[in-house]
Design an enzyme around this catalytic site. Structure first.
Site, PDB file in Angstrom:
ATOM      1  N   TYR A   1       0.857  -1.190   0.000  1.00  0.00           N
ATOM      2  CA  TYR A   1       0.000   0.000   0.000  1.00  0.00           C
ATOM      3  C   TYR A   1       0.891   1.236   0.000  1.00  0.00           C
ATOM      4  O   TYR A   1       1.863   1.293   0.758  1.00  0.00           O
ATOM      5  CB  TYR A   1      -0.887  -0.006   1.241  1.00  0.00           C
ATOM      6  CG  TYR A   1      -1.794   1.202   1.387  1.00  0.00           C
ATOM      7  CD1 TYR A   1      -2.819   1.438   0.485  1.00  0.00           C
ATOM      8  CD2 TYR A   1      -1.633   2.092   2.452  1.00  0.00           C
ATOM      9  CE1 TYR A   1      -3.662   2.546   0.635  1.00  0.00           C
ATOM     10  CE2 TYR A   1      -2.467   3.192   2.609  1.00  0.00           C
ATOM     11  CZ  TYR A   1      -3.483   3.417   1.697  1.00  0.00           C
ATOM     12  OH  TYR A   1      -4.316   4.501   1.852  1.00  0.00           O
TER      13      TYR A   1
ATOM     14  N   ASP B   1       9.134   2.824  -0.095  1.00  0.00           N
ATOM     15  CA  ASP B   1       8.070   3.384   0.719  1.00  0.00           C
ATOM     16  C   ASP B   1       8.293   2.938   2.158  1.00  0.00           C
ATOM     17  O   ASP B   1       7.951   1.822   2.541  1.00  0.00           O
ATOM     18  CB  ASP B   1       6.693   2.947   0.210  1.00  0.00           C
ATOM     19  CG  ASP B   1       5.571   3.615   1.004  1.00  0.00           C
ATOM     20  OD1 ASP B   1       5.858   4.181   2.082  1.00  0.00           O
ATOM     21  OD2 ASP B   1       4.419   3.557   0.551  1.00  0.00           O
TER      22      ASP B   1
ATOM     23  N   LYS C   1       4.287   8.536   9.227  1.00  0.00           N
ATOM     24  CA  LYS C   1       4.048   7.884  10.517  1.00  0.00           C
ATOM     25  C   LYS C   1       5.053   8.325  11.599  1.00  0.00           C
ATOM     26  O   LYS C   1       4.859   9.384  12.174  1.00  0.00           O
ATOM     27  CB  LYS C   1       3.963   6.373  10.319  1.00  0.00           C
ATOM     28  CG  LYS C   1       2.739   6.044   9.424  1.00  0.00           C
ATOM     29  CD  LYS C   1       2.318   4.599   9.376  1.00  0.00           C
ATOM     30  CE  LYS C   1       0.968   4.468   8.708  1.00  0.00           C
ATOM     31  NZ  LYS C   1       0.955   3.888   7.390  1.00  0.00           N
TER      32      LYS C   1
HETATM   33  C1  LIG Z   1       0.340   4.432   6.062  1.00  0.00           C
HETATM   34  C2  LIG Z   1       1.042   4.204   4.775  1.00  0.00           C
HETATM   35  C3  LIG Z   1       0.898   5.075   3.683  1.00  0.00           C
HETATM   36  C4  LIG Z   1      -0.123   6.194   3.664  1.00  0.00           C
HETATM   37  O1  LIG Z   1       0.121   7.142   4.634  1.00  0.00           O
HETATM   38  P1  LIG Z   1      -1.102   8.113   5.092  1.00  0.00           P
HETATM   39  O2  LIG Z   1      -0.443   9.060   6.038  1.00  0.00           O
HETATM   40  O3  LIG Z   1      -2.127   7.215   5.710  1.00  0.00           O
HETATM   41  O4  LIG Z   1      -1.598   8.774   3.864  1.00  0.00           O
HETATM   42  C5  LIG Z   1       1.693   4.889   2.577  1.00  0.00           C
HETATM   43  N1  LIG Z   1       2.581   3.875   2.526  1.00  0.00           N
HETATM   44  C6  LIG Z   1       2.734   3.006   3.540  1.00  0.00           C
HETATM   45  C7  LIG Z   1       3.748   1.927   3.434  1.00  0.00           C
HETATM   46  C8  LIG Z   1       1.961   3.134   4.687  1.00  0.00           C
HETATM   47  O5  LIG Z   1       2.100   2.239   5.670  1.00  0.00           O
END
Ligand SMILES: *Cc1c(COP(=O)(O)O)cnc(C)c1O
Length: 432
Positions: A144, A239, A272
């Protein structure tokens, strides 16, 4: 009968907010039942609207690595708020936060701050496309990267075909440049680059995929991703919104750099933990790539609240705490203790269980072995997971309400909290 405040709030919420929540997984659809409305949180715990205490293994889905209400973070946020909420002009703390991020991530020379992981990943992809002059992106099933249109896509019927949107409202033309491959599948990766290599702007990957619970990219797979990107002039985008400053001070890239000499991604996406619970995210990389961004270069990107002074204060105070010597060793040991304890409890009850962890992030499956890709993850027993989830919830232990989500331990979790959690799991496993 006492009133259920959580249920009452959920009913009020459902009348006004779609599904009663502002992000879908919070609605408990995968496990059923009533979401817990959080009233307040402190350390490793939160209290719901009924006043029930829960040991929190979500921690806002990762950001709360110090637990809730850490005194020095709280102090920094309060002081920042007194000085003003937002200016739309640069501040010293943005510079300090950029310095702190660059200091811990050798692959990042420059960084741009934004407000969400979605925004960071979306911008990183635009940057990769702008910097390479190419359109195609490769992503992996089960990873994601936020909810930007071009990333809400699942695999097509074969490698020659491109993906299909996974959400209504995303036109097929918007995902026609997104190729979706199976995680950890070397043959597919080789074939995709052999066929499309010259058109690929970037490959984006969750190095330790936390959005399909907890699945590591194998060393061989990661090495091949790096080699193929370099060979074909594509950018490797890590990511690390979840793994950054969570699995290690240097993120998942530090974990892979230990296994693959000289390993580094081209662009890193963060979120995060770097916000410590405030809306803050970032993307960064080498100077030559980052200088493609406006106002220096042709790739446009902007944000009214980007580098927000209260959010940067929170992130900065958090990063300074976790950079203390020994922080990750202690966090990793506690997390490992939890996973080992859960594994032992499951074994004693004869429940299939496979768990893994890195730093303060963990995952487990009600499967005899750890899965390596999304189809294997989805073989987990969902009804059994639902019973486990509710059994734990009834005993004051709050894990993610879906079997494809990772879990998080904070430095505020004590050995006693871990022991209580394992005891609760032991009781629930016995009843499965
Ligand atoms: C949480 C997450 C996102 C999205 O971040 P948001 O602040 O919820 O938009 C993107 N990539 C990864 C790997 C994530 O865990």
């Amino acid at each position: 009968m006492p009133t259920d405040k959580n249920l009452e709030l959920f009913e009020r919420a459902r009348a006004l907010i779609p599904g009663g929540v502002n992000s879908p997984v919070r609605a408990f659809r995968a496990v059923g039942g009533t979401p817990r409305f959080v009233q307040r949180a402190q350390g490793a715990y939160f209290w719901d609207a009924n006043g029930a205490r829960h040991i929190d293994y979500i921690g806002s889905w990762g950001p709360m690595i110090l637990g809730h209400g850490h005194p020095r973070v709280l102090e920094a946020v309060q002081a920042a708020a007194l000085d003003g909420f937002s200016f739309g002009a640069p501040t010293e703390r943005e510079v300090e936060l950029a310095e702190e991020i660059v200091r811990h991530l050798p692959s990042v020379e420059m960084v741009r701050l934004v407000s969400s992981g979605t925004e960071a990943a979306m911008s990183a992809i635009r940057l990769a496309r702008g910097a390479t002059g190419r359109s195609m992106i490769i992503k992996f099933e089960g990873c994601y990267h936020g909810h930007a249109d071009a990333l809400l896509v699942k695999a097509g019927s074969g490698l020659a075909t491109f993906g299909h949107p996974t959400s209504a409202g995303v036109p097929p033309e918007v995902v026609q440049h997104t190729l979706v491959l199976e995680y950890n599948n070397l043959a597919q990766l080789d074939e995709a680059f052999a066929r499309h290599g010259a058109a690929v702007a970037c490959l984006i990957i969750e190095p330790i995929a936390g959005n399909m619970n907890f699945v590591r990219a194998s060393r061989e797979f990661m090495q091949r991703c790096r080699e193929l990107c370099t060979q074909h002039g594509a950018l490797l985008v890590f990511d690390e919104v979840m793994t950054g400053f969570r699995v290690a001070l240097g993120g998942a890239q530090a974990v892979y750099a230990k296994q693959i000499p000289g390993f580094a991604p081209d662009i890193t996406v963060l979120g995060k933990v770097i916000g410590g619970g405030m809306p803050l995210a970032a993307f960064g990389g080498p100077r030559a790539i980052m200088e493609q961004l406006a106002p220096l270069g042709p790739v446009y990107q902007a944000g009214t609240l980007s580098g927000n002074p209260v959010a940067t204060a929170c992130g900065l105070a958090t990063l300074r705490e976790i950079a203390q010597p020994g922080f990750y060793e202690a966090l990793a040991a506690r997390t490992r203790g939890l996973v080992d304890g859960l594994a032992a409890a499951a074994r004693d009850a004869g429940v299939p269980f496979a768990g893994d962890c890195e730093g303060g992030m963990f995952g487990f499956f009600l499967l005899p072995q750890l899965p390596h890709n999304y189809p294997q993850v989805m073989q987990s027993d969902a009804p059994k997971f639902g019973r486990l989830f509710h059994g734990l919830l009834d005993r004051g232990v709050y894990i993610a309400p879906a079997l494809y989500e990772a879990g998080f331990v904070s430095s505020a979790h004590s050995d006693e909290d871990i022991a209580q959690t394992v005891q609760a799991a032991r009781e629930v496993f016995a009843s499965l």
